[in-house]
Design an enzyme around this catalytic site. Structure first.
Site, PDB file in Angstrom:
ATOM      1  N   LYS A   1       2.313  -3.452   6.727  1.00  0.00           N
ATOM      2  CA  LYS A   1       2.570  -3.612   5.281  1.00  0.00           C
ATOM      3  C   LYS A   1       4.060  -3.465   4.988  1.00  0.00           C
ATOM      4  CE  LYS A   1      -1.510  -4.305   3.442  1.00  0.00           C
ATOM      5  NZ  LYS A   1      -1.827  -5.521   2.709  1.00  0.00           N
TER       6      LYS A   1
ATOM      7  N   SER B   1       0.829  -1.208   0.000  1.00  0.00           N
ATOM      8  CA  SER B   1       0.000   0.000   0.000  1.00  0.00           C
ATOM      9  C   SER B   1       0.863   1.256   0.000  1.00  0.00           C
ATOM     10  CB  SER B   1      -0.871  -0.014   1.259  1.00  0.00           C
ATOM     11  OG  SER B   1      -1.454   1.247   1.464  1.00  0.00           O
TER      12      SER B   1
ATOM     13  N   ARG C   1      -9.263  15.107   9.151  1.00  0.00           N
ATOM     14  CA  ARG C   1      -9.216  13.798   9.816  1.00  0.00           C
ATOM     15  C   ARG C   1      -7.771  13.547  10.254  1.00  0.00           C
ATOM     16  NH1 ARG C   1     -10.889   8.432   6.428  1.00  0.00           N
ATOM     17  NH2 ARG C   1      -9.024   9.019   5.259  1.00  0.00           N
TER      18      ARG C   1
ATOM     19  N   TYR D   1      -1.333  -0.273  10.782  1.00  0.00           N
ATOM     20  CA  TYR D   1      -1.655  -0.952   9.523  1.00  0.00           C
ATOM     21  C   TYR D   1      -0.517  -0.752   8.515  1.00  0.00           C
ATOM     22  CZ  TYR D   1      -3.550  -1.190   4.786  1.00  0.00           C
ATOM     23  OH  TYR D   1      -3.708  -1.441   3.449  1.00  0.00           O
TER      24      TYR D   1
HETATM   25  C1  UD1 Z   1      -7.103   5.041   3.248  1.00  0.00           C
HETATM   26  C2  UD1 Z   1      -6.041   4.544   4.158  1.00  0.00           C
HETATM   27  C3  UD1 Z   1      -5.032   3.784   3.333  1.00  0.00           C
HETATM   28  C4  UD1 Z   1      -5.702   2.678   2.545  1.00  0.00           C
HETATM   29  C5  UD1 Z   1      -6.795   3.293   1.664  1.00  0.00           C
HETATM   30  C6  UD1 Z   1      -7.591   2.224   0.947  1.00  0.00           C
HETATM   31  C7  UD1 Z   1      -6.073   6.267   5.911  1.00  0.00           C
HETATM   32  C8  UD1 Z   1      -5.301   7.353   6.600  1.00  0.00           C
HETATM   33  N1  UD1 Z   1      -5.458   5.646   4.869  1.00  0.00           N
HETATM   34  O1  UD1 Z   1      -6.498   5.989   2.414  1.00  0.00           O
HETATM   35  O2  UD1 Z   1      -4.058   3.246   4.182  1.00  0.00           O
HETATM   36  O3  UD1 Z   1      -4.762   2.012   1.756  1.00  0.00           O
HETATM   37  O4  UD1 Z   1      -7.689   4.024   2.489  1.00  0.00           O
HETATM   38  O5  UD1 Z   1      -8.258   2.806  -0.118  1.00  0.00           O
HETATM   39  O6  UD1 Z   1      -7.173   5.969   6.285  1.00  0.00           O
HETATM   40  N2  UD1 Z   1     -12.705  11.627   3.002  1.00  0.00           N
HETATM   41  C9  UD1 Z   1     -13.641  12.583   3.319  1.00  0.00           C
HETATM   42  N3  UD1 Z   1     -14.779  12.181   3.929  1.00  0.00           N
HETATM   43  C10 UD1 Z   1     -15.044  10.893   4.263  1.00  0.00           C
HETATM   44  C11 UD1 Z   1     -14.070   9.908   3.914  1.00  0.00           C
HETATM   45  C12 UD1 Z   1     -12.914  10.308   3.290  1.00  0.00           C
HETATM   46  O7  UD1 Z   1     -13.453  13.772   3.071  1.00  0.00           O
HETATM   47  O8  UD1 Z   1     -16.104  10.610   4.839  1.00  0.00           O
HETATM   48  C13 UD1 Z   1     -11.467  12.033   2.319  1.00  0.00           C
HETATM   49  C14 UD1 Z   1     -10.208  11.744   3.134  1.00  0.00           C
HETATM   50  O9  UD1 Z   1      -9.896  12.825   3.958  1.00  0.00           O
HETATM   51  C15 UD1 Z   1      -9.187  11.562   2.007  1.00  0.00           C
HETATM   52  C16 UD1 Z   1      -9.998  11.028   0.832  1.00  0.00           C
HETATM   53  O10 UD1 Z   1     -11.359  11.297   1.132  1.00  0.00           O
HETATM   54  O11 UD1 Z   1      -8.654  12.789   1.646  1.00  0.00           O
HETATM   55  C17 UD1 Z   1      -9.814   9.545   0.632  1.00  0.00           C
HETATM   56  O12 UD1 Z   1     -10.035   8.915   1.891  1.00  0.00           O
HETATM   57  P1  UD1 Z   1     -10.087   7.345   2.048  1.00  0.00           P
HETATM   58  O13 UD1 Z   1     -10.980   6.751   1.035  1.00  0.00           O
HETATM   59  O14 UD1 Z   1     -10.347   7.035   3.470  1.00  0.00           O
HETATM   60  O15 UD1 Z   1      -8.623   6.894   1.619  1.00  0.00           O
HETATM   61  P2  UD1 Z   1      -7.201   7.360   2.200  1.00  0.00           P
HETATM   62  O16 UD1 Z   1      -7.326   8.062   3.476  1.00  0.00           O
HETATM   63  O17 UD1 Z   1      -6.443   8.038   1.127  1.00  0.00           O
END
Ligand code: UD1
Length: 351
Positions: A165, A137, A306, A161
């Site tokens: 990895k 990842s 977050r 996590y």
């Molecule tokens: C997350 C994991 C990463 C994992 C990946 C799988 C974290 C810190 N990292 O990445 O290790 O491999 O998922 O796809 O959790 N967001 C919102 N609102 C929400 C949910 C998300 O604004 O309700 C934003 C987050 O701030 C981020 C983006 O959407 O900027 C993507 O978030 P997310 O899908 O959780 O992925 P990652 O955080 O990049």
């Protein structure tokens, strides 16, 4: 027909890889604990691939079990040899993957991800299986503000996590260095896999409360959740929201097929590859694209950042493109359309 073991093969990514493997004429053996997946995915894989009952056993077998269980793993490899269809390679996806949960239950993550992989590698060694593609990842990198991440970028996971990895990658590297073993190993460092199979029959369906953007977005768009909270509007990006490298899960699946073909035709390789599109999209861009292509509207609001998020995580994917002869084909539009189709289909199915 080469037989491939897919650990975690009924999960979101695993099930899509299984479809690609069958389409490319591999025979697959799936193991999955079903802790975060469903046996329904097995039926969907068979349906998509149009596998009738004739010779089904030759193409796809499923064993419910956990990689924490050494005896179970050894049994899988031994049975394949006894059946005169040894496992030629492993695509290793089984593991726990919630960043949040890993901070609360670090030992559980170490046990499942690290000890589970150790068990798998031991079984591979005993039964002389020398090829593995590991699901790593981008979370292992130290985040940057606005630079593409190459495979040589600084490492520095910030969650248990992510540490598990990276630890597995190190374990694999040590194995690769020991000449005695003569292994072929590719670590695929996924960026943000999203979307779904174009049929609408497979997609992401996490058990429990989702934490990632797309599963939440789908619940908001379908009315299950009232609105989407966007984490932060004050990041140092063009619109203030975080940028990620979203990749369609079928492009990711194809990357595994290419990696597999590569190692099956190599000897003693150890390669780390970034699997992303190289294109960053902000959360707002994702939301706007989703609404536009799916002709739907939903509420969203900005809330505070977050914890543990970083503003920019985008792949420099040139090494993967040149090594694997692979190229992502699908756009953010496709990711949004296919994810929505999956949501509508699965909602009707589970009504
Ligand atoms: C997350 C994991 C990463 C994992 C990946 C799988 C974290 C810190 N990292 O990445 O290790 O491999 O998922 O796809 O959790 N967001 C919102 N609102 C929400 C949910 C998300 O604004 O309700 C934003 C987050 O701030 C981020 C983006 O959407 O900027 C993507 O978030 P997310 O899908 O959780 O992925 P990652 O955080 O990049």
């Amino acid at each position: 027909m080469k037989k491939i073991l897919v650990t975690g093969g009924l999960g979101f990514i695993g099930s899509h890889i299984c479809v690609s493997l069958i389409e490319k004429n591999y025979s697959i053996c799936i193991i999955d604990s079903l802790i975060n997946s469903s046996e329904d995915n097995l039926l969907s894989i068979k349906k998509i691939c149009n596998l009738s009952n004739n010779f089904l056993e030759d193409r796809i077998t499923f064993f419910k079990g956990d990689i924490k269980n050494k005896r179970f793993l050894k049994h899988i490899f031994k049975k394949a040899i006894d059946d005169k269809k040894p496992i030629e390679a492993v695509i290793h996806l089984a593991g726990l993957k919630s960043v949040n949960e890993s901070t609360e239950e670090p030992l559980t993550y170490w046990e499942t991800n690290v000890v589970g992989t150790l068990n798998l590698l031991e079984a591979m060694q005993i039964y002389n299986c020398k090829n593995i593609v590991f699901s790593s990842s981008a979370t292992i990198y130290r985040p940057t503000i606005n630079e593409l991440l190459t495979e040589n970028s600084d490492l520095g996971p910030i969650s248990p996590y992510g540490t598990t990895k990276l630890t597995i990658e190190k374990m694999l590297e040590d194995l690769a260095k020991s000449k005695k073993n003569d292994l072929n190993i590719i670590n695929l460092r996924y960026f943000n896999p999203v979307g779904a199979h174009i049929s609408g029959l497979l997609g992401e369906n996490p058990k429990g409360k989702p934490n990632n953007l797309f599963p939440i977005l789908l619940k908001v768009a379908s009315g299950e959740y009232k609105k989407l909270s966007i984490f932060g509007a004050d990041w140092p990006t063009h619109d203030g929201t975080c940028i990620r490298d979203y990749i369609h899960v079928m492009d990711l699946a194809e990357a595994h097929i290419s990696a597999l073909n590569f190692i099956l035709n190599s000897s003693s390789v150890f390669i780390n590859l970034n699997i992303g599109t190289g294109i960053g999209k902000s959360v707002l861009e994702v939301v706007e694209t989703f609404m536009k292509v799916n002709k739907c509207e939903f509420e969203y609001s900005f809330v505070s950042r977050r914890q543990g998020d970083s503003p920019y995580l985008v792949a420099d994917n040139r090494l993967a493109l040149s090594t694997l002869n692979w190229k992502p084909q699908k756009s953010l539009n496709d990711m949004c359309i296919d994810a929505w189709k999956w949501k509508i289909t699965s909602k009707n199915k589970f009504k």
